[in-house]
Scaffold this motif. Structure first.
Motif, PDB file in Angstrom:
ATOM      1  N   ASP A 118       0.572  -1.015  -0.239  1.00  0.00           N
ATOM      2  CA  ASP A 118       0.149  -0.125  -0.106  1.00  0.00           C
ATOM      3  C   ASP A 118       1.022   0.853   0.091  1.00  0.00           C
ATOM      4  O   ASP A 118       0.692   1.973   1.389  1.00  0.00           O
ATOM      5  CB  ASP A 118      -0.365   0.064   1.463  1.00  0.00           C
ATOM      6  CG  ASP A 118      -2.045  -1.240   1.006  1.00  0.00           C
ATOM      7  OD1 ASP A 118      -2.482  -1.465  -0.095  1.00  0.00           O
ATOM      8  OD2 ASP A 118      -2.105  -1.590   2.436  1.00  0.00           O
ATOM      9  N   GLY A 119       1.736   1.509  -0.832  1.00  0.00           N
ATOM     10  CA  GLY A 119       3.342   2.637  -0.701  1.00  0.00           C
ATOM     11  C   GLY A 119       4.047   2.693   0.667  1.00  0.00           C
ATOM     12  O   GLY A 119       5.005   3.692  -0.230  1.00  0.00           O
ATOM     13  N   GLU A 120       4.169   1.684   1.538  1.00  0.00           N
ATOM     14  CA  GLU A 120       5.064   2.263   2.233  1.00  0.00           C
ATOM     15  C   GLU A 120       6.003   1.133   2.130  1.00  0.00           C
ATOM     16  O   GLU A 120       6.089  -0.277   1.847  1.00  0.00           O
ATOM     17  CB  GLU A 120       4.112   1.232   3.504  1.00  0.00           C
ATOM     18  CG  GLU A 120       4.977   1.833   4.574  1.00  0.00           C
ATOM     19  CD  GLU A 120       4.140   1.201   6.274  1.00  0.00           C
ATOM     20  OE1 GLU A 120       4.755   1.193   7.151  1.00  0.00           O
ATOM     21  OE2 GLU A 120       3.201   1.199   6.335  1.00  0.00           O
ATOM     22  N   SER A 121       6.731   1.240   2.523  1.00  0.00           N
ATOM     23  CA  SER A 121       8.264  -0.054   2.070  1.00  0.00           C
ATOM     24  C   SER A 121       8.422  -0.762   3.724  1.00  0.00           C
ATOM     25  O   SER A 121       8.255   0.335   4.117  1.00  0.00           O
ATOM     26  CB  SER A 121       9.702   1.228   1.807  1.00  0.00           C
ATOM     27  OG  SER A 121      10.160   1.090   0.281  1.00  0.00           O
ATOM     28  N   LYS A 122       8.864  -2.109   3.222  1.00  0.00           N
ATOM     29  CA  LYS A 122       8.790  -2.830   4.472  1.00  0.00           C
ATOM     30  C   LYS A 122      10.100  -3.834   4.059  1.00  0.00           C
ATOM     31  O   LYS A 122       9.840  -3.681   2.626  1.00  0.00           O
ATOM     32  CB  LYS A 122       7.613  -3.483   4.140  1.00  0.00           C
ATOM     33  CG  LYS A 122       6.276  -2.360   4.790  1.00  0.00           C
ATOM     34  CD  LYS A 122       5.200  -3.069   5.349  1.00  0.00           C
ATOM     35  CE  LYS A 122       3.765  -2.392   5.695  1.00  0.00           C
ATOM     36  NZ  LYS A 122       2.896  -3.070   5.783  1.00  0.00           N
ATOM     37  N   ASN A 123       9.795  -4.677   5.231  1.00  0.00           N
ATOM     38  CA  ASN A 123      11.286  -6.443   4.937  1.00  0.00           C
ATOM     39  C   ASN A 123      10.849  -7.114   5.558  1.00  0.00           C
ATOM     40  O   ASN A 123      10.339  -7.087   7.311  1.00  0.00           O
ATOM     41  CB  ASN A 123      12.514  -5.591   4.711  1.00  0.00           C
ATOM     42  CG  ASN A 123      13.057  -4.876   6.120  1.00  0.00           C
ATOM     43  OD1 ASN A 123      12.786  -5.717   7.275  1.00  0.00           O
ATOM     44  ND2 ASN A 123      13.195  -3.241   6.062  1.00  0.00           N
ATOM     45  N   TRP A 124      10.662  -7.970   5.373  1.00  0.00           N
ATOM     46  CA  TRP A 124      10.489  -8.901   6.453  1.00  0.00           C
ATOM     47  C   TRP A 124      11.766 -10.129   6.326  1.00  0.00           C
ATOM     48  O   TRP A 124      11.971 -10.686   4.843  1.00  0.00           O
ATOM     49  CB  TRP A 124       9.143  -9.883   6.160  1.00  0.00           C
ATOM     50  CG  TRP A 124       8.863 -10.977   6.944  1.00  0.00           C
ATOM     51  CD1 TRP A 124       8.568 -12.007   7.364  1.00  0.00           C
ATOM     52  CD2 TRP A 124       7.414 -10.205   8.609  1.00  0.00           C
ATOM     53  NE1 TRP A 124       7.580 -12.544   8.267  1.00  0.00           N
ATOM     54  CE2 TRP A 124       7.430 -11.228   8.747  1.00  0.00           C
ATOM     55  CE3 TRP A 124       7.369  -8.612   8.470  1.00  0.00           C
ATOM     56  CZ2 TRP A 124       6.577 -11.001  10.583  1.00  0.00           C
ATOM     57  CZ3 TRP A 124       6.047  -8.311  10.160  1.00  0.00           C
ATOM     58  CH2 TRP A 124       5.731  -9.570  10.169  1.00  0.00           C
ATOM     59  N   GLU A 125      11.902 -10.587   7.218  1.00  0.00           N
ATOM     60  CA  GLU A 125      12.928 -11.533   7.507  1.00  0.00           C
ATOM     61  C   GLU A 125      12.002 -13.036   7.809  1.00  0.00           C
ATOM     62  O   GLU A 125      11.164 -13.654   8.071  1.00  0.00           O
ATOM     63  CB  GLU A 125      14.149 -11.647   8.488  1.00  0.00           C
ATOM     64  CG  GLU A 125      14.969 -10.917   8.796  1.00  0.00           C
ATOM     65  CD  GLU A 125      15.633 -10.421  10.022  1.00  0.00           C
ATOM     66  OE1 GLU A 125      15.414 -11.416  11.120  1.00  0.00           O
ATOM     67  OE2 GLU A 125      15.769  -9.842  10.393  1.00  0.00           O
TER      68      GLU A 125
END
Length: 192
Positions: free
Chosen positions: A26-33
């Protein structure tokens, strides 16, 4: 709306790979392990001669780090790392871990495990065995050290709620499935 930007490999082991996924949601940069695991099968085995469930008990290092014991009570299970059907994988695991030789298994359901870290898919099966089907002691292959446990129907309820015995959610789900099947069979019998 999710868009994967990149997946970075952090570490690759024999059975687990650690990765980091960079994505936009939704337009937001994220990261996940992510821990990438093999999919697996698990089998609820019922010995009709003994009126008992056939479970396995084994040492699990990650559990040991949490409770200084590490022994878990589980369904017979295994990873899907060969080019064979899920059913054949289940049949092989039953033989390797418990020593029972079966010709077929019945699929119960598939679901995802460790959804916050791995999202591996597990397919749950059911098999009925008789004493004559046990052709060896089981115990696993290679370095596996698996103890075969027989749990009677009368012990099932107490076992399910005994927090001193480490169990998997799949085992508890399988017991509930079995109990629902037994209730349905009783209702059908009463209606006849």
């Amino acid at each position: 709306m999710v868009k994967i930007e990149k997946i970075e490999e952090l570490c690759k082991g024999d059975f687990v790979s650690l990765k980091k996924m960079y994505y936009t949601q939704d337009g937001e940069s994220k990261n996940w392990e992510i821990a990438e695991l093999f999919d697996s099968v698990a089998i609820l085995i019922y010995n009709v001669d003994e009126g008992s469930f056939v479970l396995v008990k084994q040492f699990r290092p990650p559990v040991y780090l949490k409770n200084n014991d590490g022994y878990t009570y589980e369904l017979c299970a295994g990873i899907c790392d060969k080019d064979i059907s899920l059913e054949q994988t289940a049949i092989e695991e039953i033989y390797e871990e418990t020593g029972y030789k079966v010709e077929s298994v019945v699929k119960i359901n598939s679901f995802y495990t460790s959804v916050g870290s791995a999202g591996a898919k597990q397919t749950l099966f059911y098999a009925e065995v008789e004493n004559k089907d046990r052709v060896n002691q089981g115990g696993g292959i290679d370095t596996e050290k698996i103890e075969v446990i027989h749990l009677s129907i009368s012990e099932m309820e107490d076992f399910m709620y005994d927090e001193s015995k480490v169990k998997t959610p799949g085992l508890l789900y399988a017991f509930e499935w079995w109990r629902n099947q037994a209730i349905e069979a009783m209702v059908e019998q009463a209606e006849i």
